[in-house]
Motif scaffolding. Sequence first.
Motif, short mmCIF file in Angstrom:
data_model
loop_
_atom_site.label_atom_id
_atom_site.label_comp_id
_atom_site.label_asym_id
_atom_site.label_seq_id
_atom_site.Cartn_x
_atom_site.Cartn_y
_atom_site.Cartn_z
N LEU A 81 60.45 -30.97 11.89
CA LEU A 81 60.53 -29.58 11.47
C LEU A 81 61.44 -28.85 12.44
O LEU A 81 61.18 -28.83 13.65
CB LEU A 81 59.15 -28.93 11.48
N LEU A 82 62.50 -28.27 11.92
CA LEU A 82 63.44 -27.53 12.76
C LEU A 82 62.90 -26.13 13.05
O LEU A 82 62.27 -25.51 12.21
CB LEU A 82 64.79 -27.40 12.06
N VAL A 83 63.20 -25.66 14.25
CA VAL A 83 63.01 -24.25 14.57
C VAL A 83 64.30 -23.55 14.14
O VAL A 83 65.31 -24.22 13.93
CB VAL A 83 62.73 -24.04 16.07
N PRO A 84 64.30 -22.22 14.01
CA PRO A 84 65.59 -21.57 13.75
C PRO A 84 66.55 -21.95 14.87
O PRO A 84 66.23 -21.82 16.06
CB PRO A 84 65.24 -20.08 13.79
N CYS A 85 67.71 -22.50 14.51
CA CYS A 85 68.62 -23.02 15.53
C CYS A 85 70.04 -23.09 15.00
O CYS A 85 70.30 -22.88 13.82
CB CYS A 85 68.18 -24.42 15.98
N GLU A 104 82.84 -33.61 12.65
CA GLU A 104 83.23 -34.31 11.43
C GLU A 104 84.07 -35.54 11.77
O GLU A 104 84.55 -35.69 12.90
CB GLU A 104 84.00 -33.37 10.51
N GLU A 105 84.24 -36.41 10.81
CA GLU A 105 85.03 -37.63 11.02
C GLU A 105 86.43 -37.34 11.52
O GLU A 105 86.99 -38.11 12.29
CB GLU A 105 85.13 -38.43 9.71
N ASN A 106 87.01 -36.22 11.10
CA ASN A 106 88.37 -35.87 11.52
C ASN A 106 88.43 -35.28 12.93
O ASN A 106 89.49 -34.88 13.40
CB ASN A 106 89.01 -34.91 10.52
N GLY A 107 87.28 -35.20 13.61
CA GLY A 107 87.22 -34.71 14.98
C GLY A 107 86.92 -33.23 15.10
O GLY A 107 86.72 -32.73 16.20
N ARG A 108 86.88 -32.50 13.99
CA ARG A 108 86.65 -31.06 14.03
C ARG A 108 85.17 -30.77 14.31
O ARG A 108 84.27 -31.29 13.65
CB ARG A 108 87.06 -30.44 12.70
N GLU A 109 84.92 -29.92 15.31
CA GLU A 109 83.56 -29.48 15.65
C GLU A 109 83.23 -28.30 14.75
O GLU A 109 84.02 -27.36 14.62
CB GLU A 109 83.50 -29.07 17.12
N ARG A 110 82.04 -28.33 14.14
CA ARG A 110 81.60 -27.23 13.28
C ARG A 110 80.16 -26.89 13.61
O ARG A 110 79.47 -27.63 14.31
CB ARG A 110 81.74 -27.62 11.81
N TYR A 111 79.70 -25.77 13.05
CA TYR A 111 78.38 -25.25 13.38
C TYR A 111 77.69 -24.74 12.13
O TYR A 111 78.34 -24.33 11.16
CB TYR A 111 78.51 -24.10 14.39
N ALA A 112 76.37 -24.74 12.18
CA ALA A 112 75.57 -24.18 11.10
C ALA A 112 74.34 -23.51 11.69
O ALA A 112 73.62 -24.13 12.48
CB ALA A 112 75.15 -25.26 10.11
N ALA A 113 74.12 -22.27 11.34
CA ALA A 113 72.88 -21.60 11.72
C ALA A 113 71.87 -21.92 10.63
O ALA A 113 72.16 -21.73 9.44
CB ALA A 113 73.11 -20.09 11.81
N ALA A 114 70.71 -22.42 11.02
CA ALA A 114 69.67 -22.76 10.05
C ALA A 114 68.40 -21.99 10.38
O ALA A 114 67.99 -21.93 11.54
CB ALA A 114 69.39 -24.26 10.08
N ASP A 115 67.79 -21.44 9.36
CA ASP A 115 66.57 -20.66 9.54
C ASP A 115 65.37 -21.60 9.48
O ASP A 115 64.57 -21.56 8.55
CB ASP A 115 66.50 -19.60 8.45
N GLY A 116 65.27 -22.48 10.49
CA GLY A 116 64.20 -23.47 10.48
C GLY A 116 64.42 -24.48 9.38
O GLY A 116 65.53 -24.63 8.87
N GLY A 117 63.38 -25.20 9.00
CA GLY A 117 63.49 -26.14 7.90
C GLY A 117 63.04 -27.53 8.29
O GLY A 117 62.33 -27.74 9.27
N VAL A 118 63.50 -28.50 7.50
CA VAL A 118 63.14 -29.90 7.69
C VAL A 118 64.42 -30.70 7.83
O VAL A 118 65.37 -30.49 7.08
CB VAL A 118 62.32 -30.43 6.49
N LEU A 119 64.43 -31.63 8.79
CA LEU A 119 65.56 -32.54 8.97
C LEU A 119 65.04 -33.96 8.76
O LEU A 119 64.02 -34.33 9.34
CB LEU A 119 66.16 -32.40 10.36
#
Length: 131
Positions: free
Chosen positions: A43-47, A53-68
Amino acid sequence: MSLGLEILVPDGVALKARVVNLRAADASGQFGVRPGHEAFLTLLVPCVLSFREENGRERYAAADGGVLVVEKDQVSVVTREAVIADRLEEVADAAAAMLEARRRTERTARAEFTELQSSLLRELHKVEKRS
């Protein structure tokens, strides 16, 4: 080697990508996932999730908790809300806005519950007087 990553929100798929690593957070703290990771559910906390990515690009996602869930080089994140961004600053602003919106919603819900509770007590008091 890479992992399939999908971030799912109530109205659809927020992201579908191939990544070489992922970082997220649950109640025990931050953790990482790489190809070959054991099956895993948390169970994720808000994080803020960070991933490369495969091409080397760093990306981000804000998630309001949830399940991983990690299964056979596939990572699925199911969350109420997610914002995807290429820069950490962009996702940090979105995360702050999500948390503030949740606080407002919770304050409203508490106020409505308090009003409902008061109304119920008034009605119970009326019933007691009639008995």
